[in-house]
Design an enzyme around this catalytic site. Structure first.
Site, short mmCIF file in Angstrom:
data_model
loop_
_atom_site.label_atom_id
_atom_site.label_comp_id
_atom_site.label_asym_id
_atom_site.label_seq_id
_atom_site.Cartn_x
_atom_site.Cartn_y
_atom_site.Cartn_z
N TYR A 32 0.86 -1.19 0.00
CA TYR A 32 0.00 0.00 0.00
C TYR A 32 0.89 1.24 0.00
CZ TYR A 32 -4.65 1.82 -0.11
OH TYR A 32 -5.81 2.41 -0.55
N HIS A 37 7.33 5.63 1.03
CA HIS A 37 8.05 4.48 0.47
C HIS A 37 8.85 4.90 -0.76
CE1 HIS A 37 4.52 2.30 2.39
NE2 HIS A 37 5.56 1.71 2.96
N GLN A 61 3.65 -9.46 13.31
CA GLN A 61 3.82 -8.18 13.99
C GLN A 61 2.49 -7.50 14.33
OE1 GLN A 61 6.12 -6.56 10.52
NE2 GLN A 61 5.19 -4.64 11.10
N ASP A 151 8.71 5.53 11.77
CA ASP A 151 8.73 4.40 12.71
C ASP A 151 10.06 4.44 13.45
OD1 ASP A 151 6.17 3.22 11.96
OD2 ASP A 151 7.14 2.93 10.03
N SER A 186 1.47 7.53 5.77
CA SER A 186 1.33 6.19 6.33
C SER A 186 0.26 5.45 5.55
CB SER A 186 0.91 6.28 7.80
OG SER A 186 0.43 5.04 8.24
N ARG A 188 -1.82 3.61 6.75
CA ARG A 188 -3.03 3.65 7.57
C ARG A 188 -3.88 4.90 7.32
NH1 ARG A 188 -2.66 -0.09 11.93
NH2 ARG A 188 -0.58 -0.99 11.97
O1 PAF Z 1 7.63 -0.73 8.44
C1 PAF Z 1 7.09 -1.70 7.88
O2 PAF Z 1 6.41 -1.58 6.86
C2 PAF Z 1 7.25 -3.08 8.48
O3 PAF Z 1 7.29 -3.03 9.87
C3 PAF Z 1 8.48 -3.85 7.94
C4 PAF Z 1 9.78 -3.14 8.29
C5 PAF Z 1 8.37 -3.96 6.43
C6 PAF Z 1 8.53 -5.25 8.54
O4 PAF Z 1 7.38 -5.96 8.25
#
Ligand code: PAF
Length: 286
Positions: A32, A37, A61, A151, A186, A188
């Protein structure tokens, strides 16, 4: 652009690339994709000959199954964006390739950092992150890997893991990309409705009140900074929203910063639920 689903194939691709004398940069994601990114990928492009991006929504996670179910996904759109960025290979493993058992018996943990900030309300989250990042690094063997500073706790813990386990990869932490009104990018954010979206600016506005106060007074203490943050968040929060945590922290240990010391150089970290969506943000005070 290669789209690879099998662990053996991504390892072979990376190994072949390195044997040809080329460097590999890696950007792990949960898909997403957004401008944050893309920025990681562009930074990666400056460093290495080949770029590998992974897309994997890592169940380990997520401590909340609803959160996992609702995590936004759009692999087709993601692949289009990655092609536009000239990414060399995308690794998209299936969950069952990685997790054969319900939960792996071996974990990588750093309780000193995991039991702080986001780890308090998301038990097990950072063990899940370290597990998958460790394994991705094992398979991809990148020279460089890129993470966002949004993060902050995650990138700090990954740096620690790489250092403690002497993993041969250099970590780059890239500044947060923000919307025009300051909201940190994000995946989200896509879940916010219009009213939630406009309420979410409270996070950045509150952080900026502290940053501006420091510009006016370099000696502003952590307790004064905390009070500014506290008053702004409590005044701005609507009845549908709730605070997970906020504070002024030591950027290396993530301990609460000593009340009477200057806030300059410390980290503001905030996690709020805007409606049902949990948003996090942070700012290193300069
Ligand atoms: O930040 C993220 O998107 C995730 O925590 C990661 C680093 C890809 C691990 O799943």
């Amino acid at each position: 652009m290669l789209v690879i689903h099998k662990i053996q194939e991504i390892s072979a691709y990376s190994k072949g690339t390195k044997q040809a004398g080329l460097t590999v940069a890696f950007v792990p994601t949960m898909g997403y994709l957004h401008a944050g990114h893309i920025q990681l990928i562009r930074e990666a492009r400056k460093r290495a000959n080949r770029i590998i991006v992974s897309i994997f929504v890592n169940p380990l996670q997520f401590n909340d199954s609803e959160d996992l179910k609702n995590y936004p996904r759009n692999p087709e759109r993601d692949l289009g964006l990655l092609r536009e960025e000239d990414v060399d290979a995308v690794f998209m493993p299936e969950v069952r390739q990685i997790y054969t058992d319900e939960k792996p018996g071996t974990i990588i943990s750093n309780p000193g950092l995991a039991n702080k900030l986001c780890g308090i309300s998301r038990p097990g989250h950072f063990e899940g992150v370290l597990f998958i990042v460790h394994n991705l690094f094992q398979w991809v063997q990148p020279d460089f890997a890129f993470f966002g500073l949004k993060d902050y706790q995650q990138q700090l813990m990954i740096r620690k893991m790489v250092n403690d386990l002497a993993m041969p990869v250099e970590i780059f932490s890239i500044p947060t990309i923000r919307e025009e009104d300051g909201l940190a990018m994000s995946s989200r954010n896509a879940r916010l409705n219009n009213s939630e979206r406009s309420r979410s600016t409270l996070i950045f506005q509150s952080m900026m009140l502290v940053q501006n106060a420091i510009h006016e007074n370099k000696n502003l203490t952590n307790s004064d900074a905390f009070l500014i943050l506290h008053n702004s968040l409590h005044a701005g929060l609507s009845a549908e929203d709730r605070i997970d945590y906020f504070g002024i922290y030591d950027p290396q240990t993530l301990e609460l910063a000593a009340a009477d010391k200057p806030a300059l150089g410390n980290l503001i970290a905030i996690a709020l639920y805007i409606g049902k969506v949990r948003l996090i943000d942070n700012l290193l005070l300069v």
